[in-house]
Design a protein around this motif. Structure first.
Motif, PDB file in Angstrom:
ATOM      1  N   ALA A  21       0.831  -1.201   0.000  1.00  9.22           N
ATOM      2  CA  ALA A  21       0.000   0.000   0.000  1.00  9.22           C
ATOM      3  C   ALA A  21       0.868   1.255   0.000  1.00  9.22           C
ATOM      4  CB  ALA A  21      -0.929   0.001   1.207  1.00  9.22           C
ATOM      5  N   LYS A  22       2.028   1.197   0.625  1.00  9.89           N
ATOM      6  CA  LYS A  22       2.906   2.363   0.683  1.00  9.89           C
ATOM      7  C   LYS A  22       3.643   2.608  -0.626  1.00  9.89           C
ATOM      8  CE  LYS A  22       5.699   1.658   4.112  1.00  9.89           C
ATOM      9  NZ  LYS A  22       6.623   1.752   5.246  1.00  9.89           N
ATOM     10  N   ARG A  23       3.876   1.574  -1.396  1.00  7.06           N
ATOM     11  CA  ARG A  23       4.674   1.699  -2.617  1.00  7.06           C
ATOM     12  C   ARG A  23       4.050   2.673  -3.599  1.00  7.06           C
ATOM     13  NH1 ARG A  23       4.701  -3.764  -3.754  1.00  7.06           N
ATOM     14  NH2 ARG A  23       5.741  -4.405  -1.891  1.00  7.06           N
ATOM     15  N   GLY A  24       4.856   3.570  -4.115  1.00  5.74           N
ATOM     16  CA  GLY A  24       4.384   4.498  -5.131  1.00  5.74           C
ATOM     17  C   GLY A  24       3.785   5.778  -4.583  1.00  5.74           C
ATOM     18  N   LYS A  25       3.636   5.884  -3.283  1.00 10.07           N
ATOM     19  CA  LYS A  25       3.091   7.104  -2.703  1.00 10.07           C
ATOM     20  C   LYS A  25       4.239   8.045  -2.347  1.00 10.07           C
ATOM     21  CE  LYS A  25      -1.054   5.061  -0.735  1.00 10.07           C
ATOM     22  NZ  LYS A  25      -1.794   4.817   0.497  1.00 10.07           N
ATOM     23  N   PRO A  26       4.018   9.364  -2.467  1.00 10.89           N
ATOM     24  CA  PRO A  26       5.075  10.308  -2.073  1.00 10.89           C
ATOM     25  C   PRO A  26       5.317  10.272  -0.569  1.00 10.89           C
ATOM     26  CG  PRO A  26       3.092  11.474  -2.717  1.00 10.89           C
ATOM     27  CD  PRO A  26       2.860  10.022  -3.009  1.00 10.89           C
ATOM     28  N   GLU A  27       6.504  10.691  -0.176  1.00 14.21           N
ATOM     29  CA  GLU A  27       6.868  10.641   1.240  1.00 14.21           C
ATOM     30  C   GLU A  27       5.989  11.521   2.108  1.00 14.21           C
ATOM     31  OE1 GLU A  27      10.897  11.191   2.319  1.00 14.21           O
ATOM     32  OE2 GLU A  27      11.651   9.994   0.648  1.00 14.21           O
TER      33      GLU A  27
END
Length: 75
Positions: free
Chosen positions: A20-26
């Motif tokens: 779910a975290k992959r590909g989201k901005p920091e």
């Protein structure tokens, strides 16, 4: 060594979380920081004094007139 059912569930949960975290901005992953007010406390105090202080001074000016009117009606 084989995984226990408890380990397997924990690994699946972790894998879903990471996917779910992959590909989201920091910025979306970081915890939100405490927002600072755009107006300082000093300005809020000054504004409150101007608004409420003006009202208080006006009441102090009007109250003796109202009191004399009430006492004249009672007599």
């Amino acid at each position: 060594m084989a995984q226990t059912p408890k380990q397997r569930r924990a690994n699946e949960k972790y894998a879903k979380h990471e996917a779910a975290k992959r590909g989201k901005p920091e910025t979306t992953l970081k915890k939100s920081q405490k927002q600072k007010s755009p107006v300082s406390i000093g300005w809020v105090v000054i504004l409150a004094f101007v608004v409420c202080g003006g009202l208080a001074f006006e009441l102090l000016r009007i109250v003796p007139d109202i009191w004399s009117a009430i006492t004249s009606l009672v007599k």
